[in-house]
Structures are given as structure tokens and as C-alpha cells.
Motif scaffolding. Structure first.
Motif, PDB file in Angstrom:
ATOM      1  N   GLU A  58       0.821  -1.220   0.000  1.00 37.54           N
ATOM      2  CA  GLU A  58       0.000   0.000   0.000  1.00 37.54           C
ATOM      3  C   GLU A  58       0.850   1.263   0.000  1.00 37.54           C
ATOM      4  O   GLU A  58       0.555   2.217  -0.718  1.00 37.54           O
ATOM      5  N   GLU A  59       1.894   1.290   0.815  1.00 36.80           N
ATOM      6  CA  GLU A  59       2.667   2.520   1.008  1.00 36.80           C
ATOM      7  C   GLU A  59       3.788   2.726  -0.007  1.00 36.80           C
ATOM      8  O   GLU A  59       4.149   3.861  -0.302  1.00 36.80           O
ATOM      9  N   LEU A  60       4.360   1.628  -0.517  1.00 34.55           N
ATOM     10  CA  LEU A  60       5.517   1.752  -1.404  1.00 34.55           C
ATOM     11  C   LEU A  60       5.341   1.052  -2.743  1.00 34.55           C
ATOM     12  O   LEU A  60       6.185   1.175  -3.620  1.00 34.55           O
ATOM     13  N   GLY A  61       4.256   0.278  -2.887  1.00 32.49           N
ATOM     14  CA  GLY A  61       4.029  -0.444  -4.144  1.00 32.49           C
ATOM     15  C   GLY A  61       4.987  -1.599  -4.355  1.00 32.49           C
ATOM     16  O   GLY A  61       5.225  -1.995  -5.486  1.00 32.49           O
ATOM     17  N   ILE A  62       5.564  -2.141  -3.266  1.00 36.96           N
ATOM     18  CA  ILE A  62       6.507  -3.247  -3.412  1.00 36.96           C
ATOM     19  C   ILE A  62       5.935  -4.515  -2.781  1.00 36.96           C
ATOM     20  O   ILE A  62       5.161  -4.460  -1.830  1.00 36.96           O
ATOM     21  N   VAL A  63       6.331  -5.639  -3.350  1.00 34.37           N
ATOM     22  CA  VAL A  63       5.978  -6.947  -2.816  1.00 34.37           C
ATOM     23  C   VAL A  63       7.274  -7.567  -2.317  1.00 34.37           C
ATOM     24  O   VAL A  63       8.255  -7.641  -3.057  1.00 34.37           O
ATOM     25  N   VAL A  64       7.280  -7.977  -1.055  1.00 37.42           N
ATOM     26  CA  VAL A  64       8.496  -8.520  -0.461  1.00 37.42           C
ATOM     27  C   VAL A  64       8.235  -9.899   0.124  1.00 37.42           C
ATOM     28  O   VAL A  64       7.113 -10.231   0.492  1.00 37.42           O
ATOM     29  N   ASP A  65       9.290 -10.690   0.201  1.00 39.55           N
ATOM     30  CA  ASP A  65       9.285 -11.946   0.941  1.00 39.55           C
ATOM     31  C   ASP A  65      10.004 -11.678   2.251  1.00 39.55           C
ATOM     32  O   ASP A  65      11.132 -11.183   2.244  1.00 39.55           O
ATOM     33  N   LEU A  66       9.353 -11.966   3.347  1.00 42.01           N
ATOM     34  CA  LEU A  66       9.995 -11.818   4.647  1.00 42.01           C
ATOM     35  C   LEU A  66      10.667 -13.148   4.969  1.00 42.01           C
ATOM     36  O   LEU A  66      10.003 -14.125   5.294  1.00 42.01           O
ATOM     37  N   LEU A  67      11.980 -13.170   4.849  1.00 46.08           N
ATOM     38  CA  LEU A  67      12.719 -14.422   4.990  1.00 46.08           C
ATOM     39  C   LEU A  67      12.899 -14.837   6.446  1.00 46.08           C
ATOM     40  O   LEU A  67      12.989 -16.007   6.758  1.00 46.08           O
ATOM     41  N   GLY A  68      12.948 -13.891   7.326  1.00 39.96           N
ATOM     42  CA  GLY A  68      13.131 -14.206   8.739  1.00 39.96           C
ATOM     43  C   GLY A  68      12.001 -13.626   9.563  1.00 39.96           C
ATOM     44  O   GLY A  68      11.121 -12.937   9.056  1.00 39.96           O
ATOM     45  N   ILE A 104       3.272   5.329  -4.513  1.00 34.89           N
ATOM     46  CA  ILE A 104       2.281   5.594  -3.468  1.00 34.89           C
ATOM     47  C   ILE A 104       0.855   5.429  -4.004  1.00 34.89           C
ATOM     48  O   ILE A 104      -0.100   5.802  -3.344  1.00 34.89           O
ATOM     49  N   GLU A 105       0.729   4.818  -5.169  1.00 31.59           N
ATOM     50  CA  GLU A 105      -0.562   4.665  -5.838  1.00 31.59           C
ATOM     51  C   GLU A 105      -1.614   3.969  -4.963  1.00 31.59           C
ATOM     52  O   GLU A 105      -2.790   4.285  -5.032  1.00 31.59           O
ATOM     53  N   HIS A 106      -1.195   3.029  -4.127  1.00 31.30           N
ATOM     54  CA  HIS A 106      -2.144   2.244  -3.344  1.00 31.30           C
ATOM     55  C   HIS A 106      -2.366   2.785  -1.932  1.00 31.30           C
ATOM     56  O   HIS A 106      -3.061   2.156  -1.141  1.00 31.30           O
ATOM     57  N   MET A 107      -1.786   3.946  -1.631  1.00 29.22           N
ATOM     58  CA  MET A 107      -2.003   4.569  -0.322  1.00 29.22           C
ATOM     59  C   MET A 107      -3.436   5.064  -0.207  1.00 29.22           C
ATOM     60  O   MET A 107      -4.060   5.420  -1.204  1.00 29.22           O
ATOM     61  N   THR A 108      -3.914   5.139   1.044  1.00 27.01           N
ATOM     62  CA  THR A 108      -5.222   5.736   1.273  1.00 27.01           C
ATOM     63  C   THR A 108      -5.118   7.245   1.038  1.00 27.01           C
ATOM     64  O   THR A 108      -4.012   7.808   1.035  1.00 27.01           O
TER      65      THR A 108
END
Length: 154
Positions: A58-68, A104-108
Motif C-alpha cells: 500500500e505505502e511503497l508499491g513493493i511486494v516482499v518476501d519476509l525471509l526471517g 504511493i498509488e495504493h495509499m489511502t
């Protein structure tokens, strides 16, 4: 005392800089403008990791994998206009490249209205600004920098 649970990311790039967002916090006493790590509230039936992934999209438009798992947790006392509360912040370490495209496209609408800036900061730069919160992140950045120096020097 009300407790608001949050998931936040310490996002570090290849130059050991941290990505921060600057927001005007209109719901706190004094409408503070602070540089903070990306993240936000954990919704009902959501794990901290799920919340953080949603917030980063939502805030940065990124998709991440949380490895830990989480790297640390802080309880931050906040003087809200509707009463004081504790922000229980669960932090995860995320690594991305400094040239990653952010959006920031998906920010409220409220988030867009209160966003004042987005910047990569070096540890030295952070030590010179007054409106960075929470300052406890410095110990994590110092540890990360020392670990990187050891790996590169081997």
C-alpha cells in the motif's frame, strides 16, 4: 492503556542506507512531522508478517518476501488527541536495491495527504536530524554496518 499493534520494516539498501517516510501525524498532540519506517497497524485476524506485506504494498508499491522473523519489538508511548496509547511495533528487516521503483498509488487518501517525503538515509545523516522516530533503530543500523564490513573484509 490502549495498545495499537503495528508491523514495521527497517528497509536497507546495498549502500547500508535506510528508507524512511516523512508523515504529518495529525492524530497526535502537536501534529508532529516525523521520519519513520514504513509499516502500519495490524488488522484483526492478520499476522504481523501479513500486515507488513500489505502495508509495504500500500505505502511503497513493493511486494516482499519476509525471509526471517521479527528482528526486534518496541513499545512506543504516544500522546494521541483521543488519549495516550502504546504503539507496540514489531520490526522486520527488509533488503531492497536503491533503484527499486516505489509507488504511493495504493495509499489511502489520508496517507497521501499526510505524506511529506520519502528518502534513503545514511546512518550519519540520521544522527543529525531531530524528527526521526524511533531512535532505537540506530543500534540495529550500527550492528548491520559492522556485520557488512566484516563480510566484505573477509
Amino acid at each position: 492503556m490502549r495498545i495499537r499493534k503495528c508491523a514495521r520494516a527497517v528497509i536497507i539498501n546495498e549502500r547500508n542506507e535506510i528508507l524512511l517516510q516523512q508523515f504529518e501525524f495529525r492524530d497526535v498532540v502537536g501534529n508532529k512531522v516525523l521520519w519513520v519506517t514504513p509499516g502500519g497497524g495490524i488488522e484483526e485476524n492478520e499476522t504481523p508478517a501479513e500486515a507488513l506485506k500489505r502495508e509495504l504494498y500500500e505505502e511503497l508499491g513493493i511486494v516482499v518476501d519476509l525471509l526471517g522473523g521479527p528482528i526486534f519489538q518496541l513499545d512506543v508511548w504516544i500522546e494521541g488527541k483521543q488519549g495516550s496509547f502504546i504503539s507496540r511495533e514489531i520490526y522486520y528487516h527488509v533488503t531492497i536495491q536503491s533503484d527499486t521503483v516505489l509507488s504511493i498509488e495504493h495509499m489511502t487518501k489520508n496517507e497521501k495527504d499526510t505524506l511529506k517525503g520519502l528518502k534513503w538515509w545514511s546512518k550519519d545523516e540520521l544522527q543529525k536530524i531531530d524528527n526521526f522516530a524511533p531512535r532505537e533503530i540506530f543500534s540495529f543500523l550500527l550492528f548491520t554496518a559492522l556485520r557488512l564490513q566484516r563480510v566484505e573484509g573477509e
